[in-house]
Design a protein around this motif. Structure first.
Motif, PDB file in Angstrom:
ATOM      1  N   PHE A   1      -3.193  10.702  -1.835  1.00 18.78           N
ATOM      2  CA  PHE A   1      -3.907   9.485  -2.215  1.00 18.78           C
ATOM      3  C   PHE A   1      -3.358   8.287  -1.455  1.00 18.78           C
ATOM      4  CE2 PHE A   1      -3.872  12.380  -5.809  1.00 18.78           C
ATOM      5  CZ  PHE A   1      -5.171  12.354  -6.281  1.00 18.78           C
ATOM      6  N   MET A   2      -4.188   7.283  -1.286  1.00 20.87           N
ATOM      7  CA  MET A   2      -3.751   6.006  -0.724  1.00 20.87           C
ATOM      8  C   MET A   2      -4.070   4.909  -1.733  1.00 20.87           C
ATOM      9  SD  MET A   2      -4.549   4.139   2.910  1.00 20.87           S
ATOM     10  CE  MET A   2      -6.323   4.241   2.839  1.00 20.87           C
ATOM     11  N   LEU A   3      -3.009   4.212  -2.170  1.00 19.14           N
ATOM     12  CA  LEU A   3      -3.175   3.139  -3.152  1.00 19.14           C
ATOM     13  C   LEU A   3      -3.168   1.781  -2.481  1.00 19.14           C
ATOM     14  CD1 LEU A   3      -1.566   5.485  -4.884  1.00 19.14           C
ATOM     15  CD2 LEU A   3      -1.566   3.621  -6.559  1.00 19.14           C
ATOM     16  N   TYR A   4      -4.011   0.898  -2.966  1.00 19.63           N
ATOM     17  CA  TYR A   4      -4.085  -0.481  -2.489  1.00 19.63           C
ATOM     18  C   TYR A   4      -3.307  -1.386  -3.452  1.00 19.63           C
ATOM     19  CZ  TYR A   4      -7.868   1.631   0.161  1.00 19.63           C
ATOM     20  OH  TYR A   4      -8.613   2.454   0.984  1.00 19.63           O
ATOM     21  N   ALA A   5      -3.248  -2.670  -3.060  1.00 21.47           N
ATOM     22  CA  ALA A   5      -2.440  -3.625  -3.829  1.00 21.47           C
ATOM     23  C   ALA A   5      -2.974  -3.840  -5.239  1.00 21.47           C
ATOM     24  CB  ALA A   5      -2.353  -4.954  -3.086  1.00 21.47           C
TER      25      ALA A   5
ATOM     26  N   SER B   1       0.872  -1.175   0.000  1.00 25.06           N
ATOM     27  CA  SER B   1       0.000   0.000   0.000  1.00 25.06           C
ATOM     28  C   SER B   1       0.909   1.225   0.000  1.00 25.06           C
ATOM     29  CB  SER B   1      -0.948  -0.003   1.205  1.00 25.06           C
ATOM     30  OG  SER B   1      -0.242  -0.191   2.399  1.00 25.06           O
ATOM     31  N   ILE B   2       0.431   2.263  -0.624  1.00 25.98           N
ATOM     32  CA  ILE B   2       1.293   3.420  -0.878  1.00 25.98           C
ATOM     33  C   ILE B   2       0.514   4.710  -0.669  1.00 25.98           C
ATOM     34  CG2 ILE B   2       2.755   4.561  -2.627  1.00 25.98           C
ATOM     35  CD1 ILE B   2       3.028   1.890  -4.042  1.00 25.98           C
ATOM     36  N   LEU B   3       1.124   5.653   0.041  1.00 24.75           N
ATOM     37  CA  LEU B   3       0.597   7.016   0.091  1.00 24.75           C
ATOM     38  C   LEU B   3       1.313   7.843  -0.963  1.00 24.75           C
ATOM     39  CD1 LEU B   3       0.567   7.721   3.951  1.00 24.75           C
ATOM     40  CD2 LEU B   3      -1.348   6.974   2.499  1.00 24.75           C
ATOM     41  N   VAL B   4       0.551   8.566  -1.758  1.00 31.73           N
ATOM     42  CA  VAL B   4       1.120   9.447  -2.773  1.00 31.73           C
ATOM     43  C   VAL B   4       0.621  10.853  -2.484  1.00 31.73           C
ATOM     44  CG1 VAL B   4       1.322   9.933  -5.245  1.00 31.73           C
ATOM     45  CG2 VAL B   4       1.013   7.567  -4.453  1.00 31.73           C
TER      46      VAL B   4
ATOM     47  N   PHE C   1      -7.216   3.395  -5.778  1.00 31.23           N
ATOM     48  CA  PHE C   1      -6.828   4.347  -4.731  1.00 31.23           C
ATOM     49  C   PHE C   1      -7.984   5.211  -4.280  1.00 31.23           C
ATOM     50  CE2 PHE C   1      -5.476   6.016  -8.898  1.00 31.23           C
ATOM     51  CZ  PHE C   1      -6.134   7.219  -8.964  1.00 31.23           C
ATOM     52  N   ILE C   2      -7.833   5.775  -3.090  1.00 34.62           N
ATOM     53  CA  ILE C   2      -8.779   6.757  -2.575  1.00 34.62           C
ATOM     54  C   ILE C   2      -8.017   8.058  -2.347  1.00 34.62           C
ATOM     55  CG2 ILE C   2     -10.243   5.048  -1.463  1.00 34.62           C
ATOM     56  CD1 ILE C   2      -9.034   5.930   1.230  1.00 34.62           C
TER      57      ILE C   2
END
Lengths: 250, 250
Positions: free
Chosen positions: B131-135, B116-119, B139-140
């Motif tokens: 944004f928060m990305l999932y696997a 998971s990644i915060l952008v 993203f949300i």
């Protein structure tokens, strides 16, 4: 979801449990998860349960009706266990019995056998003790280094316990800190909610000192939540600003 | 384990990440999980990653080397994305690309595709966004109602953010609260640890204001931890004792 905490201090024991249950996200109910087994002057035992409600309720019923001791063949209830260790073992056997009776059907339905139980109390001749049982019926015991145990949605409310609880904390303060821990959990997770059940037992009283349900709108708990929030705001405002300044960059 | 938080306030953006990684319980290392992509005056983007390190590092490498845009056939890097939304999409494509390349082998080895990644950042012509990305690469986006996003071991540090952060919080206070949230997590979970990387970006600066690593023993962070602990102790001591008294019982 559920949050329950047991705190074992020198002065005695605090057990706290919320009452919110959910089957899926949209089927929310209130069920008691804190259960008392007592014989005043002789024993006082409280159980807090998390996990699948059908499993934990069956465990409680078996503990009232009795579970066979495989060594003696006798049927024992929680009111007969001679020590807290034997009481925890009995709860473990009750969990195992539910698995024997319902485990296969649950498995076929794709339902995980999910249950965890805090067992805390004192039986005449022994000290107050606190155990946490897992779904396999095995258990650990609370010690003086980390004088609390949690089940269910435990992470939100752990930092305050880690910081503030020691074995020398008074029983009143342990209850207060347990309620702050519950409040932190309720604020961050809607699956945990009021009313809250609390039981306290003072060492060697061999009877509950307090059996209370905190309902929504109860003034003390409302005030505790407000004061705690205000104190946290004041606390972070009082911390100096970060001194970090941009370093010269290439 | 990992804990990363992104906080998006009116004044700008704060990104915080720890650096502890573990392969199993006994193989603990320090790796950077906060990555900066910048072109001063034009864009400033920070990525914080959680999950399987081999996956997240490959994602970062793809974002430097470029990922093909399936609509145009062009290879794009994060320094070319025209908007933050397109930047988040590009990160999602990089995650997808890692899954295409490594997903089957990981699956065969029984390794979950966990990332998971915060952008967060700002690109000239647009506002700061987070944004928060999932696997799955979906993203949300962070909004003003809940102006923060977390990945990794997020529960311990959530209560303080829930209580204290609003969109009107200053950038300095947002950083301070992010560090308190990190401290709460580190105290309760050994899988999250120092050093801590922080990046702050002030709205419309289009360059990081602060890029800093907090090492063990750093005086400000040490002082923040001590002050916060002392304030919490003082706060719970200041709350009145529970007034509950035993009711007459049958």
């Amino acid at each position: 979801m559920t949050y329950c905490a047991g705190i074992l201090v020198r002065d005695g024991l605090v057990m706290i449990a919320d009452t919110r249950t959910n089957a899926g996200l949209d089927n929310i109910s209130t069920f008691r998860k804190l259960h008392l087994f007592e014989c005043p002057g002789e024993r006082s035992i409280a159980l807090a349960t998390a996990g699948n409600l059908s499993i934990s309720q069956s465990v409680i019923s078996f503990l009232h009706e009795g579970v066979e001791n495989p060594e003696t063949g006798e049927v024992e209830t929680l009111l007969q266990a001679p020590t807290m260790f034997r009481a925890a073992q009995l709860v473990g056997r009750a969990v195992h019995k539910v698995r024997v009776v319902n485990g296969k059907s649950l498995d076929e339905a794709g339902v995980k056998f999910d249950v965890s139980i805090l067992v805390g109390g004192q039986i005449k001749g022994g000290a107050p003790r606190l155990f946490m049982l897992y779904a396999a019926g095995n258990f650990i015991e609370c010690g003086v280094e980390t004088p609390y145990l949690q089940i269910g949605e435990h992470k939100y409310g752990k930092p305050i316990l880690d910081r503030a609880i020691t074995f020398d904390t008074s029983l009143d303060d342990a209850l207060k800190l347990g309620l702050i821990s519950m409040d932190s959990t309720m604020r961050s997770n809607l699956g945990v909610g009021l009313p809250i059940d609390i039981v306290t037992m003072r060492r060697d009283a061999l009877a509950p000192e307090l059996v209370h349900r905190i309902e929504a709108g109860e003034p003390y708990f409302h005030d505790l939540r407000e004061r705690w929030s205000a104190a946290l705001r004041a606390a972070h405002i009082a911390i100096p600003k970060p001194p970090y300044r941009p370093a010269p960059r290439s």
